[in-house]
Design an enzyme around this catalytic site. Sequence first.
Site, PDB file in Angstrom:
ATOM      1  N   GLN A 121      37.071  42.334  32.746  1.00 49.50           N
ATOM      2  CA  GLN A 121      35.828  42.224  31.966  1.00 49.50           C
ATOM      3  C   GLN A 121      36.017  42.600  30.502  1.00 49.50           C
ATOM      4  O   GLN A 121      35.140  42.330  29.678  1.00 49.50           O
ATOM      5  CB  GLN A 121      34.745  43.128  32.557  1.00 49.50           C
ATOM      6  CG  GLN A 121      34.236  42.704  33.912  1.00 49.50           C
ATOM      7  CD  GLN A 121      33.145  43.625  34.375  1.00 49.50           C
ATOM      8  OE1 GLN A 121      33.413  44.652  34.980  1.00 49.50           O
ATOM      9  NE2 GLN A 121      31.900  43.289  34.083  1.00 49.50           N
ATOM     10  N   CYS A 145      25.561  42.771  36.489  1.00 52.63           N
ATOM     11  CA  CYS A 145      26.943  42.836  36.017  1.00 52.63           C
ATOM     12  C   CYS A 145      26.946  42.745  34.496  1.00 52.63           C
ATOM     13  O   CYS A 145      26.232  41.900  33.937  1.00 52.63           O
ATOM     14  CB  CYS A 145      27.734  41.665  36.619  1.00 52.63           C
ATOM     15  SG  CYS A 145      29.463  41.635  36.128  1.00 52.63           S
ATOM     16  N   GLU A 184      33.282  45.861  41.866  1.00 49.98           N
ATOM     17  CA  GLU A 184      34.380  45.876  40.883  1.00 49.98           C
ATOM     18  C   GLU A 184      35.660  45.288  41.468  1.00 49.98           C
ATOM     19  O   GLU A 184      36.406  44.590  40.768  1.00 49.98           O
ATOM     20  CB  GLU A 184      34.623  47.303  40.378  1.00 49.98           C
ATOM     21  CG  GLU A 184      33.426  47.968  39.710  1.00 49.98           C
ATOM     22  CD  GLU A 184      32.798  47.149  38.600  1.00 49.98           C
ATOM     23  OE1 GLU A 184      33.510  46.348  37.944  1.00 49.98           O
ATOM     24  OE2 GLU A 184      31.583  47.281  38.390  1.00 49.98           O
ATOM     25  N   HIS A 189      35.937  41.688  41.067  1.00 43.25           N
ATOM     26  CA  HIS A 189      36.360  41.220  39.740  1.00 43.25           C
ATOM     27  C   HIS A 189      37.887  41.036  39.681  1.00 43.25           C
ATOM     28  O   HIS A 189      38.386  40.175  38.967  1.00 43.25           O
ATOM     29  CB  HIS A 189      35.945  42.215  38.650  1.00 43.25           C
ATOM     30  CG  HIS A 189      34.516  42.074  38.192  1.00 43.25           C
ATOM     31  ND1 HIS A 189      34.014  40.927  37.636  1.00 43.25           N
ATOM     32  CD2 HIS A 189      33.486  42.959  38.207  1.00 43.25           C
ATOM     33  CE1 HIS A 189      32.734  41.105  37.315  1.00 43.25           C
ATOM     34  NE2 HIS A 189      32.383  42.332  37.663  1.00 43.25           N
TER      35      HIS A 189
HETATM   36 CO    CO Z   1      30.520  43.133  37.397  1.00 38.66          CO
END
Ligand code: CO
Length: 167
Positions: free
Chosen positions: A51, A91, A134, A137
């Site tokens: 991210q 998110c 998470e 991700h």
């Molecule tokens: Co997220």
Amino acid sequence: MSALTIVKYPNEILKKKALPVESFDESLRQLIQDMTETMIANDGVGLAAPQVGTSIRLFLAAPQGGKGTIHAFINPEIINHSGKQCGPEGCLSVPGVFGDVERAKSVTVRYVDSEGNDKEIKADGFLARIIQHENDHLNGEVFVDHLGFSERKDILDEYKRLQHISL
Ligand code: CO
């Protein structure tokens, strides 16, 4: 420390499988520091390295945001899960929209800490939810991928409207 830019959906890096961390050095600890600052600055309760544009297997989980323990998980592996919980998720990479996601109620995670030590934790409730979100991700998934077809479409339509983008 410096706050990093958060990558927004549908950036390609959010769809990639992240690579294992191999060196536990100062630059890794710096990244964890910067991610911590970034998560807190954005009122997040979790943040994964992809991210912030780094496709490695690292994420933070902080059920109380900046006010409580901030866990850093490196090369995590969910080795056990049990029960069910359903609740709203959002998110930082898909800002402004929320959807109910079913998750396991508890998970056991094997991981490495920032010093390179092997660890294991059993988490329940909200921390367990954050860990599963998470961890997704790191495997190129975001929470909307867990929704049914029509709910996913509604949420992404709303997201497009908010972000002034087309997907
Ligand atoms: Co997220």
